[in-house]
Design a protein around this motif. Structure first.
Motif, short mmCIF file in Angstrom:
data_model
loop_
_atom_site.label_atom_id
_atom_site.label_comp_id
_atom_site.label_asym_id
_atom_site.label_seq_id
_atom_site.Cartn_x
_atom_site.Cartn_y
_atom_site.Cartn_z
N HIS A 276 0.84 -1.19 0.00
CA HIS A 276 0.00 0.00 0.00
C HIS A 276 0.88 1.25 0.00
O HIS A 276 0.57 2.25 -0.64
N ALA A 277 2.00 1.12 0.67
CA ALA A 277 2.93 2.26 0.75
C ALA A 277 3.85 2.33 -0.46
O ALA A 277 4.69 3.21 -0.54
N TYR A 427 -0.43 5.86 -3.69
CA TYR A 427 -0.02 5.39 -2.36
C TYR A 427 0.29 6.59 -1.48
O TYR A 427 0.47 7.72 -1.97
N PRO A 428 0.30 6.37 -0.19
CA PRO A 428 0.42 7.50 0.74
C PRO A 428 1.63 8.37 0.43
O PRO A 428 2.71 7.86 0.10
N ASN A 434 -5.88 10.76 -3.29
CA ASN A 434 -6.28 10.08 -2.07
C ASN A 434 -5.80 8.63 -2.10
O ASN A 434 -5.49 8.07 -3.16
N PHE A 435 -5.71 8.03 -0.93
CA PHE A 435 -5.12 6.70 -0.87
C PHE A 435 -5.88 5.81 0.11
O PHE A 435 -5.30 5.15 0.96
#
Lengths: 591, 338
Positions: A276-277, A427-428, A434-435
């Motif tokens: 996700h990162a 991803y952040p 947005n993530f």
């Protein structure tokens, strides 16, 4: 010159150097430019106790599977080797210690259990090793020397691999092992001059290292390194642990990390978090661990997070048969978890494919933002093959769909409902994008929403996305295609080698048979599989599971109820048994 | 002896006939045949024909391995017995395995005999008893054009014929030791010489070899009290002697072979001997007799097996086979010649 096709087993008690001896045979024969497929078997409980067996099939043509019969048994422990007798060819060569330290009763004697026709090569392994090196520990090397002598294999190949293995342990250890080897080699030449079985080329032109011996697990490890893996999270479990061990040694040198987690749930959670990162991360487990992961795999599906999860199957359910092979997690890989949670499931069939498809799985996971399950099994993970040195091409290591188009800033929809189902990833830390990553059903923006039409629309999107992966996923491959076939044999995973060998044998007997290899288990290329089945009077699915899991998934594509072979014996499928079934189906005629 | 264990030591005609007879009469018995040679049971009388290429190696073998598997006869080849404890019913093999038995048939056969005065030349002479011997003859004969046969036994005459068919020059040295243990009568000697000469064999009637010198791998200089000559190979054919040396310290009664009564019993319970390793007592003649030859061996093997199973059959003292080569007739059962 007749074909070389020899299956050699080394059997002993843990501590006898059985696995080392088998490994040296594989290495030496590989350097001699033979094709090699090796497979080790050891006790489930703790390595260091009990029976160890290595099997090596050596040939001058491509080796597809282990043979049903063993032609040479090198016994380092008579009592343990008795269990191997049922697998011996009638005229098998037995290399054994004919002067063991003590007397043995018949019930514990290997020789007493052999059938008429076995050819004995009794060698005082313990005495020779002790005389040569001052210790009996090198008797495994003495046995290898005898094997090389009897079969006319170049001793130089063996000396080379022994040197490579033992040189790091110092001059004394190396010399002892070389002397032990030479003692067996010279003894065999002198004592069995009239009974040598010259099979291999006695000399080779130099040492060839263009091929490497790799296990499935190592191939996966190398692929992960070449894929620029950054993080590995895992919890040890047989037969996947060697991947973690390998990466723990190698990954830090390329800036990555291996983290042993408290369990499989946290492992998959960490993998999802890392991906996700934006970092490439993976985990490897087996059936019981995979079962624990299914809830979070669902999160990966719902939140559309890439993840590579290797499921090294073993006998199940539950703890099951930790050191035995099985292909019974297919349903679990495809359907495991809650709700409709489509994901990619891919199953390599060879060691070389373990490399190829692990490497590609990272791309599939990124492009389609989904968990990708790579299904291997104990047999594939632990077998060794000599394969061309794997080299990743630039396109194999290219990263796909890791960031949204900057022009979309402001109108970005994390879960945009596109025609392909693939949404732009973020991803952040990416400003203006947005993530969201929620397990709740959501709209295209990622906001929670359980209204009926949203759930319908987003579920369809996720399925559409996975189906669109078919353009990238490996297509089914037909071997020996014809317009009309009596039997088509469909296989997957580690069993496919046995299937292909059986089909080859059947064709040599004039039977109209072909094989279909299915590598992309889900999604699958339905039309191509159907068009193969249409050409076959009958379809056969041999699988190492009781319920016929691939047949359950794809059997509906055949107009006739497929035949099945379902074995859960813990050992690889036998080419001979598959061949017998093919023959039986053809002899039975039309239904 | 249902569900009991019988071991047969030896893998010749007597041993195999004993095994087959046991199986026919005791379907549940565990039967093990232990042969010291690596080869299966073969027809030794065909070895000369194999050497000259008249028969293929496969034709030598009586039964394929499958024959034993199908009959659940546990055949163990290339395994030598080094000791037998007749009191404990235990057999020790060379590879340090210990077997137990309920019944035992000793059919250990025999090995080539070299007379004492010629032992010094043993390494210079070939024999023809086993398949391995035959392979050695085949290989060596490719390098030479002549051979000397010394002695004369059941094999030598047919071997001389085999050599002639290969185009080799054959010298045959005959004397009173020839055809041992059969007493070589003047009549046999004369008939044999005549027949051999008629075939082109150079017969040397001499009773003494004075010396043999190996000049090259394929050239020997031989001096006899008759004449001196060069030859490519030398074969010793002085009959066979029972292969019983390993039994010397076991307590079983030996003379040249294993002494047994008319029922082929040794002095130990359920232990029998058969074939040409057995010297069978004949109460009428009050002496021991020996049979040689394939058919005699089989008869003795069958008798031993039937008696082991509880029968009471006497070994047949009548000659079952008349050895005949080129019209020379020799009875193969005899008394007192040992």
């Amino acid at each position: 010159m007749s074909r070389i096709d020899l299956t050699v087993e080394v059997c002993g008690l843990a501590g006898d150097g059985t696995i080392a001896a088998g490994g040296l045979i594989n290495e030496a024969m590989s350097l001699g430019n033979y094709f090699v497929l090796g497979f080790d078997s050891y006790p489930a409980e703790i390595r260091g106790f009990g029976r160890c067996v290595t099997r090596s099939r050596i040939g001058d043509d491509e080796i597809l599977a282990l043979d049903d019969e063993t032609h040479v048994l090198i016994s380092l422990d008579d009592e343990q080797s008795i269990s191997r007798v049922p697998y011996l060819a009638h005229d098998a060569v037995i290399i054994f210690d004919n002067k063991p330290p003590g007397y043995v009763e018949e019930a514990r004697s290997l020789v007493a259990h052999l059938e008429a026709g076995a050819r004995l090569y009794g060698i005082p392994l313990t005495d020779l090793a002790t005389a040569a090196a001052g210790t009996p520990r090198g008797k495994n090397l003495t046995a290898l020397g005898a094997f090389a002598g009897v079969y006319g294999a170049s001793p130089e190949l063996f000396r080379y691999v022994i040197t490579k293995k033992f040189e790091p342990k110092g001059e004394k250890v190396l010399t002892a092992n070389l002397k032990s080897f030479d003692a067996g080699y010279e003894y065999a030449l002198a004592q069995f001059a009239d009974h040598l079985v010259p099979t291999f080329y006695s000399s080779v032109e130099g040492i060839r290292e263009d091929k490497v011996m790799l296990s499935g697990n190592l191939a996966i490890g190398f692929a992960a390194l070449d894929a620029d893996l950054k993080l590995y999270f895992g919890y040890p479990i047989t037969p996947a642990t060697p991947i973690m061990e390998f990466l723990a040694k190698k990954l830090p040198s390329q800036g990555g990390k291996v983290v042993q987690m408290e369990d499989e749930i946290s492992s998959i959670a960490a993998v999802l978090g890392a991906n996700h990162a934006g970092a490439r991360a993976m985990t490897a487990t087996s059936g019981p661990g995979f079962a624990l992961m299914t809830e979070l795999i669902g999160l990966g599906v719902m939140a559309e997070i890439p993840a590579v999860i290797l499921n090294a199957q073993r006998g199940g359910p539950s703890t099951g048969l930790p050191t035995k092979t099985e292909q019974s997690d297919l349903h679990s890989a495809v359907y495991g978890g809650t709700g409709d949670s489509p994901r990619i499931v891919i199953a390599p069939t060879t060691v070389a494919e373990c490399y190829t498809y692990t490497l590609k799985s990272f791309q599939y996971a990124e492009k389609y933002q989904t968990p990708v399950v790579v299904l291997t099994d104990f047999y594939l993970d632990n077998r060794v093959e000599n394969v061309p040195k794997p080299i990743a091409s630039p396109e194999d290591t290219e990263r796909w769909n890791i960031a949204p188009d900057p022009a979309g800033k402001g109108s970005y929809l994390r879960f945009e409902n596109t025609a392909s189902g693939i949404s732009p990833r973020s991803y952040p830390g990416q400003e203006g994008f947005n993530f969201t990553a929620s397990g709740l059903e959501h709209t295209e923006t990622g906001s929670p929403d359980y209204t009926p039409n949203i759930h319908m629309k987003m579920t369809a999107k996720r399925y559409r996305k996975i189906q669109s992966a078919l353009t990238d996923l490996p297509r089914p491959e037909v071997f020996y295609d014809e317009d009309h076939l009596a039997v088509g044999v469909v296989g997957w995973g580690s069993s496919f080698g046995s299937i292909l060998e059986a089909v080859k044998r059947a064709r040599e007997k004039g039977l109209s048979v072909a094989a279909l290899k299915v590598t992309s288990i889900y999604p699958y290329h339905a039309e191509e599989i159907r068009s193969f089945m249409v050409k076959c009077e009958d379809v056969l699915f041999p699988e190492l599971n009781f319920s016929g899991q691939l047949a359950n998934l794809m059997g509906h594509l055949s107009s006739r109820t497929p035949y099945r072979i379902n074995e859960v014996t813990g050992v690889p499928l036998s080419p001979r048994m598959i061949f017998a079934n093919i023959k039986k189906i053809i002899e039975a005629g039309t239904r | 002896m249902p569900e009991q264990r019988c071991v047969i030591i030896g893998n010749g005609p007597a041993a195999n006939e004993a095994a087959i007879t046991l199986r026919e009469n005791a379907p549940d018995m565990r039967i093990t045949i232990i042969g010291a040679e690596r080869s299966g049971h073969y027809r030794a009388y065909l070895l000369p024909d194999f050497v000259c290429g008249k028969v293929a190696e496969e034709s030598l073998y009586v039964h394929p391995p499958a024959f034993y598997r199908e009959r659940n006869l546990h055949l163990r080849l290339g395994q030598s017995v080094v000791n037998i404890d007749f009191h404990a019913c235990k057999i020790t093999l060379d590879h340090k395995e210990v077997l137990t038995y309920d019944g035992l048939v000793l059919a250990v056969g025999s090995k080539p005999r070299i007379p004492e005065p010629l032992l010094i030349f043993e390494d210079l002479m070939l024999t023809l008893k086993t398949v391995r011997d035959a392979h050695i003859w085949r290989e060596r004969l490719t390098e030479v054009d002549s051979a000397l046969i010394i002695g004369g036994d059941l094999t030598s005459l047919s071997f001389a014929n085999a050599l002639l068919t290969m185009g080799k020059q054959v010298k045959f040295m005959l004397n009173e030791d020839s055809f041992w243990p059969v007493r070589c009568t003047e009549k046999i000697l004369s008939e044999a010489s005549e027949k051999l000469r008629a075939k082109g064999v150079d017969v040397i009637l001499s009773n003494k070899i004075k010396g043999i010198a190996q000049e090259k791998d394929d050239r020997f200089h031989v001096e006899t009290n008759a004449r001196n000559f060069h030859i490519g190979l030398i074969g010793a054919f002085f009959g066979l002697r029972p292969n019983v040396k390993f039994l010397a310290k076991t307590g079983v009664l030996l003379e040249k072979g294993i002494l047994v009564d008319k029922y082929l019993r040794t002095g130990f319970e359920n232990v029998y001997a058969a074939g040409d390793c057995a010297q069978v007592y004949h109460p009428e003649f009050k002496d021991y007799w020996v049979s040689i030859g394939y058919r005699n061996a089989r008869n003795l093997g069958r008798t031993a097996a039937l008696n082991l199973l509880g029968g009471k059959f006497q070994a047949d003292v009548a000659a079952k086979n008349i050895f005949e080569v080129d019209g020379i007739v020799v009875n193969t059962s005899w008394w007192t010649e040992f």
